[in-house]
Design a protein around this motif. Sequence first.
Motif, short mmCIF file in Angstrom:
data_model
loop_
_atom_site.label_atom_id
_atom_site.label_comp_id
_atom_site.label_asym_id
_atom_site.label_seq_id
_atom_site.Cartn_x
_atom_site.Cartn_y
_atom_site.Cartn_z
N GLY A 93 0.81 -1.21 0.00
CA GLY A 93 0.00 0.00 0.00
C GLY A 93 0.84 1.26 0.00
N GLU A 94 1.94 1.24 0.76
CA GLU A 94 2.82 2.41 0.81
C GLU A 94 3.47 2.65 -0.54
OE1 GLU A 94 5.42 1.39 4.00
OE2 GLU A 94 4.07 2.16 5.57
N LEU A 95 3.87 1.58 -1.23
CA LEU A 95 4.46 1.74 -2.56
C LEU A 95 3.45 2.35 -3.52
CD1 LEU A 95 6.74 1.21 -4.65
CD2 LEU A 95 5.64 -1.01 -5.07
N ALA A 96 2.23 1.83 -3.51
CA ALA A 96 1.20 2.34 -4.43
C ALA A 96 0.92 3.81 -4.18
CB ALA A 96 -0.08 1.51 -4.27
N THR A 97 0.82 4.20 -2.93
CA THR A 97 0.57 5.60 -2.58
C THR A 97 1.71 6.50 -3.05
OG1 THR A 97 -0.76 4.95 -0.66
CG2 THR A 97 0.13 7.20 -0.66
N ILE A 99 3.93 5.88 -5.47
CA ILE A 99 3.97 5.95 -6.94
C ILE A 99 2.95 6.96 -7.45
CG2 ILE A 99 3.40 4.68 -9.05
CD1 ILE A 99 4.61 2.19 -7.73
N GLU A 100 1.74 6.91 -6.93
CA GLU A 100 0.70 7.82 -7.40
C GLU A 100 1.07 9.26 -7.12
OE1 GLU A 100 -4.15 8.06 -7.47
OE2 GLU A 100 -3.17 7.11 -5.75
N ALA A 101 1.65 9.51 -5.93
CA ALA A 101 2.02 10.88 -5.57
C ALA A 101 3.19 11.39 -6.40
CB ALA A 101 2.36 10.95 -4.09
N ARG A 102 4.17 10.55 -6.67
CA ARG A 102 5.39 11.01 -7.35
C ARG A 102 5.28 10.97 -8.87
NH1 ARG A 102 11.73 9.78 -5.98
NH2 ARG A 102 12.59 10.61 -7.93
N PHE A 103 4.64 9.91 -9.40
CA PHE A 103 4.63 9.73 -10.86
C PHE A 103 3.24 9.80 -11.47
CE2 PHE A 103 8.41 7.38 -9.32
CZ PHE A 103 9.39 8.02 -10.05
N GLY A 104 2.23 9.66 -10.67
CA GLY A 104 0.86 9.69 -11.18
C GLY A 104 0.38 8.36 -11.71
N GLY A 105 1.27 7.41 -11.90
CA GLY A 105 0.91 6.10 -12.40
C GLY A 105 2.11 5.36 -12.94
N LEU A 141 0.32 -7.61 -5.21
CA LEU A 141 0.94 -6.40 -5.76
C LEU A 141 0.29 -6.04 -7.10
CD1 LEU A 141 3.10 -4.20 -5.54
CD2 LEU A 141 4.63 -5.72 -6.82
N THR A 142 0.05 -7.02 -7.94
CA THR A 142 -0.57 -6.74 -9.24
C THR A 142 -1.93 -6.09 -9.06
OG1 THR A 142 0.59 -8.61 -10.26
CG2 THR A 142 -1.36 -7.76 -11.41
N HIS A 143 -2.75 -6.64 -8.19
CA HIS A 143 -4.08 -6.06 -7.96
C HIS A 143 -3.99 -4.65 -7.37
CE1 HIS A 143 -6.33 -9.41 -9.33
NE2 HIS A 143 -5.97 -10.24 -8.36
N ALA A 144 -2.98 -4.41 -6.53
CA ALA A 144 -2.82 -3.09 -5.92
C ALA A 144 -2.39 -2.04 -6.93
CB ALA A 144 -1.81 -3.16 -4.77
N LEU A 145 -1.57 -2.45 -7.92
CA LEU A 145 -1.03 -1.48 -8.88
C LEU A 145 -1.84 -1.35 -10.16
CD1 LEU A 145 2.86 -1.97 -8.61
CD2 LEU A 145 1.34 -0.48 -7.29
N LEU A 146 -2.72 -2.29 -10.44
CA LEU A 146 -3.51 -2.21 -11.66
C LEU A 146 -4.26 -0.87 -11.82
CD1 LEU A 146 -5.03 -5.76 -12.31
CD2 LEU A 146 -3.50 -4.44 -13.80
N PRO A 147 -4.84 -0.32 -10.74
CA PRO A 147 -5.52 0.97 -10.91
C PRO A 147 -4.59 2.11 -11.30
CG PRO A 147 -6.24 -0.11 -8.88
CD PRO A 147 -5.05 -0.87 -9.38
N LEU A 148 -3.27 1.90 -11.15
CA LEU A 148 -2.30 2.95 -11.47
C LEU A 148 -1.78 2.88 -12.90
CD1 LEU A 148 -0.15 3.03 -8.19
CD2 LEU A 148 -2.10 4.48 -8.81
N PHE A 149 -2.15 1.83 -13.64
CA PHE A 149 -1.69 1.75 -15.02
C PHE A 149 -2.34 2.86 -15.85
CE2 PHE A 149 -0.43 -2.65 -13.98
CZ PHE A 149 0.86 -2.60 -14.50
#
Length: 323
Positions: A93-97, A99-105, A141-149
Amino acid sequence: MTGTTTVESPMLATYFNNLNALRWWSKDTIAVVTGGNKGIGFEIVRQLASQGVTTILTARDENRGQQALGALKEDGLDVVFHQLDVTDSKSIGELATWIEARFGGIDILVNNAGIGWSSLPNKVLAAKEVLDTNYYGVKNLTHALLPLFRPSPAGSRVVNVSSMAGQLAVVGNNKWRQQLNDEDNLNEEVIESIIQAYLKDRAEGMNNVLLMPSQELLEAYGNYTVSKVACNAHTRVVARDLANRKEGEKVFVNCMCPGVTNTAMSQNQGHSVEEGADTAVWLVLLPAAECVTGKFFLKRTDRGFVYIEEAFAIDAQSMIPEK
């Protein structure tokens, strides 16, 4: 770990030269590679970054991750680091948060983190430790990051570093083997039922799930084998579930085997890490028109999920770790 640049193989050099005309990525393309501090993962990071992809190197150990990052930066590569334990939902969860804050996806995910065996004396707990990394870690991890693609004409890419050890020929029960090969009806419940059957075997000292040539190999690699059977099945489920996304939002999901590679997991036997990383990098950088999904690759070739002859030619006995 040093900052010396690894010499690319002639095969990779030719591939990258030919690919320049079809390059779909840029420095704005974001890739995440798990288990990137050593071995095949480190080499995947190095090759992606050397092609101009902004690459996020993740590792469970902060110090080792930073050391790997330093070596790559010495070579002038655009790599960033973030700590990640794929077995820890909070860490994911921390990685996903972040990534979204720094790169947007992100655009690329390479699920490389994996372990070959566990040192835990309890057979059930040892099996769970391997499964937690090699299957549940990939899945969660895949399920957590899929919304960021991010939407892209080239499509996003997920590559799971798996193994030919996970071929369906090693599943001894015909019903389970058929269920795992039924792409239309395969789901996470089927995968979970086989995992639970294997854990029951471990608890009771039985072997109803796997076809292994010896008890010694079952004890050494049974956990790893089941985890890769599950990882391969998960790849097919995710690929199928995402297959109907509209153009511009496609996600291509595949798995691959690096082959026996000269790393600690293979007791330092096998070919170079450059060759071990080759198919994963190739899958990630394929032009969109050449992309497929839900496949298993070995040496850049779709080999299917059922039977891979090379797996039976490997001297697995020689790679059993010393106790």
